[in-house]
Design an enzyme around this catalytic site. Sequence first.
Site, PDB file in Angstrom:
ATOM      1  N   TYR A  38       0.858  -1.188   0.000  1.00 55.31           N
ATOM      2  CA  TYR A  38       0.000   0.000   0.000  1.00 55.31           C
ATOM      3  C   TYR A  38       0.895   1.240   0.000  1.00 55.31           C
ATOM      4  O   TYR A  38       1.749   1.399   0.860  1.00 55.31           O
ATOM      5  CB  TYR A  38      -0.902  -0.039   1.220  1.00 55.31           C
ATOM      6  CG  TYR A  38      -2.027   0.988   1.269  1.00 55.31           C
ATOM      7  CD1 TYR A  38      -2.145   2.014   0.342  1.00 55.31           C
ATOM      8  CD2 TYR A  38      -2.997   0.917   2.256  1.00 55.31           C
ATOM      9  CE1 TYR A  38      -3.173   2.934   0.390  1.00 55.31           C
ATOM     10  CE2 TYR A  38      -4.043   1.829   2.321  1.00 55.31           C
ATOM     11  CZ  TYR A  38      -4.125   2.832   1.385  1.00 55.31           C
ATOM     12  OH  TYR A  38      -5.151   3.753   1.446  1.00 55.31           O
ATOM     13  N   CYS A  39       0.714   2.130  -0.972  1.00 55.94           N
ATOM     14  CA  CYS A  39       1.418   3.410  -1.055  1.00 55.94           C
ATOM     15  C   CYS A  39       2.936   3.172  -1.032  1.00 55.94           C
ATOM     16  O   CYS A  39       3.450   2.396  -1.809  1.00 55.94           O
ATOM     17  CB  CYS A  39       0.927   4.334   0.049  1.00 55.94           C
ATOM     18  SG  CYS A  39       1.498   6.037  -0.084  1.00 55.94           S
TER      19      CYS A  39
END
Length: 637
Positions: free
Chosen positions: A370-371
């Site tokens: 994530y990210c």
Amino acid sequence: MDKKHKNRKKDALNKVKSQKLKANYAEPVEAEKVEASAPKPKLSLSDLLGMQTQQDIAQLSENLRDLALASSKITESLAQKTHGEKIELDPLGMAPYAQEVMGKLVNDPEKFMSQTQVFFSGHAKIWEEAAQKFFGNETPSEATRDKRFADKEWSENAFFDLMKKSYLHNAAWINNLVENVEGVDDLAKRKTSFMTSQIVNAFSPSNFLLTNPVALREMIATKGESLNRGMSNLARDLERGNGKLAITQTDESAFEVGKNVAITPGKVVHRGTLFELIQYTPATEVVHEIPLLFFPPWINKFYILDLRDDNSMIKWAVNQGFSVFVVSWINPSMELSNFGFEDYMDKGIYEAIEVTLEICSVDKINCVGYCIGGTLLASTMAYMAKTGDSRVNSATFFASQQDFIEAGDLKIFTDDAAFQFIQNEIEEAGGLLDASVMANTFNSLRSNDLIWSFVVNNYLLGHDPKPFDLLFWNSDQTRMPKNLHLFYLDNFYRKNNFAENRLEIKGELLSLNAVKTPIYMQSSREDHIAPYRSIFRGAKLFGGDVRMILAGSGHIAGVINHPDANKYQHWLPDVGAPLPETAEEWQASLSEHKGSWWPDWAIWLKARSGEMVAAREAGSAKHPPICDAPGTYVLVK
């Protein structure tokens, strides 16, 4: 009727009006009380002013005196705390870019004159509408969707309506002027646009007491108590920030990690230097053989994936029959200040994969990044491909960039001046980037929503912020080691070394083209941190099959969108379709679907998760359970 009798009658009427005022004015109430009874209508500012008695005015004056005294004490305390502190007026080096943009505007007089004409013609129309309204000949005007001016007083009161329209016209004109300047590079335009937006947002009439009818109405209705409450809130937030304003965005006392957020059952099965590994309790009798391991961003706590039962991605994944593991990064203290990117690969990605594979007695794993957790995962996978390590069976990326040429709004904080500012901040703090620096950065990117709305609510209206789990998580930022953060900014945002095959890790030049692992790439249509065009550029770098989808909303809500919520929409490519050459072709090829994209991901992931096996107990003989989820690292402030 004598004069004395008339005065008594007038006082009695005023008393009745005052009682009606108290009955009609809708005071802030708790959410559960709102559901029990419909809100009472609010009186207009002019009605309130007409109902004020001498006693009301005296009470207001007394509260304003108290306000002046409290303000004086806060100013004195603030002066003592900041005495001798150097104030940098332009720490991010915005001024040179603004001068360059303004110079281009001045040197293009024809375009500037045409824009000036737009400015004055817009104001002429606004004044014409105001005159029509004054004489009772109002014509319907275009409604604003700006939440700052949602209260009907902004439209029904002629003075405030004129002020609102004038401000919105000025704001749009200034922003458009900068946006359309020619002959400057993208960074200069983006930094100038950011600076002008900050100034324009700050000078909204909604941010000041005397030009905000809602705040004035609250002041009159409460006889000044709202302002005293607001001053108390301001003093509290200055105390929280030790002299710097640390705005309270939510009622943090309403949440407790492990009690009403991050509550999906599980066990910590490994505690390393940089992370705790959580294995979640299965909800099905059988599970997929290949486990699923999440790597969230290290800048926030992992429980964005596990806020509540009804929006938890972790709980949903467990219910789909996956063996779910999540990395909970440490909030580093000073002894970890020298840890860098390679450390987070070795003692983060590699270590978590090895422990998970051992616990599940398998040799393949599915990973999620994530990210910036995804940027780290992709870098590690490129190194694994270089060294012949094929343990990652598939990888999913949420709002994660690998190519940073078209990166989002954070890129304005990575030029030389901004990079030097961040480096100075870290060194002054002893080797760690304080969590408040990144929190303030993210807040400034959406200043109307994350700064000014709370200035109005907390200080002008004197309200306490409402409980909101997402904002509670948003305020729970972590520190970052110097070497890690500067390496990330320099090699990814500033130089784009990873995408251009110049990133060297342990003597190896990395290339994503060597990664043949199946990839699922999520992007969001309104993501200002990781724009879908930027994510598309990264998706094109992988050497294997990539399925890239587009979700509605932004960086957080585009990812965390439980199917049961029936919110937003998403756009999907045909199954098995290769990525086109351009982002425009890709977007044109997508088909729209209602609701969450999670079910599409589940279909893709299940096809790559092996046979069904008996649900696994937490841990193993080598890695026995240590404590209950969410563990201890997530609790460190």
